[in-house]
Write an enzyme that holds these catalytic residues in place. Sequence first.
Site, PDB file in Angstrom:
ATOM      1  N   THR A   1       1.158  -1.525   0.093  1.00 16.46           N
ATOM      2  CA  THR A   1      -0.254  -0.056  -0.005  1.00 16.46           C
ATOM      3  C   THR A   1       0.485   1.867   0.028  1.00 16.46           C
ATOM      4  O   THR A   1       0.781   2.140  -0.471  1.00 16.46           O
ATOM      5  CB  THR A   1      -0.480  -0.196   1.358  1.00 16.46           C
ATOM      6  OG1 THR A   1      -1.533  -1.163   0.916  1.00 16.46           O
ATOM      7  CG2 THR A   1      -2.145   0.584   1.154  1.00 16.46           C
TER       8      THR A   1
ATOM      9  N   VAL B   1       1.929   1.643  -3.456  1.00 17.97           N
ATOM     10  CA  VAL B   1       1.230   2.815  -4.559  1.00 17.97           C
ATOM     11  C   VAL B   1       0.908   4.110  -3.657  1.00 17.97           C
ATOM     12  O   VAL B   1       1.364   4.328  -4.940  1.00 17.97           O
ATOM     13  CB  VAL B   1       0.097   1.519  -4.062  1.00 17.97           C
ATOM     14  CG1 VAL B   1      -1.712   2.657  -4.742  1.00 17.97           C
ATOM     15  CG2 VAL B   1       0.381   0.666  -5.029  1.00 17.97           C
ATOM     16  N   HIS B   2       0.759   4.286  -2.795  1.00 17.40           N
ATOM     17  CA  HIS B   2       1.111   5.745  -2.397  1.00 17.40           C
ATOM     18  C   HIS B   2       1.701   6.585  -2.558  1.00 17.40           C
ATOM     19  O   HIS B   2       1.586   7.717  -3.404  1.00 17.40           O
ATOM     20  CB  HIS B   2       0.612   4.932  -0.532  1.00 17.40           C
ATOM     21  CG  HIS B   2       0.482   6.378  -0.092  1.00 17.40           C
ATOM     22  ND1 HIS B   2      -0.414   7.291  -0.170  1.00 17.40           N
ATOM     23  CD2 HIS B   2       0.800   7.647   1.036  1.00 17.40           C
ATOM     24  CE1 HIS B   2      -0.841   8.722   0.408  1.00 17.40           C
ATOM     25  NE2 HIS B   2       0.636   8.228   1.476  1.00 17.40           N
ATOM     26  N   ILE B   3       2.983   6.085  -2.360  1.00 13.94           N
ATOM     27  CA  ILE B   3       4.548   6.789  -2.655  1.00 13.94           C
ATOM     28  C   ILE B   3       4.474   7.062  -4.289  1.00 13.94           C
ATOM     29  O   ILE B   3       4.492   7.966  -4.751  1.00 13.94           O
ATOM     30  CB  ILE B   3       5.768   6.352  -2.615  1.00 13.94           C
ATOM     31  CG1 ILE B   3       5.117   6.574  -0.775  1.00 13.94           C
ATOM     32  CG2 ILE B   3       7.040   7.011  -2.466  1.00 13.94           C
ATOM     33  CD1 ILE B   3       6.561   5.519   0.189  1.00 13.94           C
TER      34      ILE B   3
ATOM     35  N   ALA C   1       1.737   9.637  -5.783  1.00 18.91           N
ATOM     36  CA  ALA C   1       1.985  10.585  -5.074  1.00 18.91           C
ATOM     37  C   ALA C   1       3.088  11.151  -6.449  1.00 18.91           C
ATOM     38  O   ALA C   1       3.477  12.977  -6.849  1.00 18.91           O
ATOM     39  CB  ALA C   1       2.719  11.049  -4.329  1.00 18.91           C
TER      40      ALA C   1
END
Lengths: 217, 313
Positions: free
Chosen positions: A165, A168-170, A173
């Site tokens: 997760t 994916v998050h990084i 961004a």
Amino acid sequence: MKKLYIQRYTDNQRINHWLVVVLFGLAGFSGLALFHPNLFFLTQFFGGPQWTRIVHPYFGIGVFLLFLLMFIGFWAANTWKRRDTEWLKASPELVLHDDEEKMPPVGKYNAGQKLVFWSMTLCLLVLLVTGLLFWQAWFAESVPIALQRVAVVLHALAAFIMSLTAVVHIYAAIWVKGTLRAMTQGNVSAGWAKRHHLLWYRDKMEGAQRDIQAERL
Amino acid sequence: MSSLQSLDIAARSATTTATPDARHNIPQVAKLIDVSSCIGCKACQVACMEWNDLRDDVGSCHGTYDNPVDLTPQSWTVMKFSEVEVTPGRLEWLIRKDGCMHCEDPGCLKACPAPGAIVKYANGIVDFISENCIGCGYCVKGCPFDVPRISTKDNKAYKCSLCADRVAVNQAPACAKACPTGAIRFGSKEDMLEYGGGRVAELKTRGYEKAAVYDPPGVSGTHVVYVLQHGDKPELYANLPKNPSISPMVALWKGLAKPVALATMIGAALVGFFHHMKMGPLEVPERDEEYVPDDQPNVVGVEDGSRTHVRDA
């Protein structure tokens, strides 16, 4: 001419987020050191093997408590709507072809962001509960071994899902230009908001208009 | 115990590469505990304390002769007394010396995250190398026999070492040396199984039809074997497990999950990298209406009480 920006996060929200990031990193890497022998070398960044074992659970508790603060502020904007399901169905087009034209309009968060939020929430809950169960220094002696065995597996699984997760998050961004400044400076360009979060953009602009009207009266 | 010559180490915890394999033909050792010859005198417990220089705290009694009531960081072997009636009306007092079984496939070693904190010597002895132990307690989860004990004083794991230090200089373990009835014997595993087979045959002539040597295959055999009068019911002997093996949970956690999870996490980061290489970033085209005149504030605030500004429509 100056560019127009819309504030997305307050100073406190940003400080909270980056504190979570720091502790998440510390908890994550100290945990990885104990998960795979090839990463055992990471223990030297925490004062050695014994210290890694000592500090890891406290980092974890820290992540949980700080995330709890963030959760209180963000959960409402992350509730799942019908339009999120539609957005999710259309998302392969966005990811595989960088084509945003066909995406349904979204509010402050799109379905992907909401999934990140709930994945983190769920994983942290599992990590907290299971981690406490086999925390040798405090609780492990009074927990049945059979239960501890389930706990270690679930702990590793939740950490694994949370790491994915985070990736994916990084990456999201980095991928979506103009996103990072939301968390570094607290605002996003009007163009970014309009393109990626049309409903949120309209909402903000209308609110601003109303405020200006009220000031004039 | 400190580490002995590494050439004699057959398996090492948290080590993904091969252990030295230059020496061969090292005989497998075993300790045989013949429950049917044990009189419960606890000479073995005393010998263990003396040789390993351990002194447990005075504890409390729970109505049996077990003393202490369980293994502790300071008590590496404990006599467990079980009063059972296998045949109704015929009381049997079964006395089993509890302690590390020295598995051929040790669950503690599999679970241990600290390189070299647990080793299995070429002769089969499983030993905790305290200087490398980090006190995480994973060995406790890994052990099918609930043997390791973590000290709250120094955060180290402790258990019977099968007197690896004595065995290294051709001495039998202290408990075997001290046993007055010959219930504890030590030698090559082959010899011990042969002797155990003889004891089992003798017990069968005395009416113990199900007598057997306890050498559980679930952990690929052990280097501590019991002669049991009731080989079909090991659980009679203070809950000795019937078919011990490393828990599937532990096997998954410290087996398949390790490489798969690590590879997937690294893979996910790589997927992101290559997505960027192929697709490039998602950019927002510049538009005139995203600008405001220089003399106007250019940030629209949020609901934190800050002033909100917007360019006049």
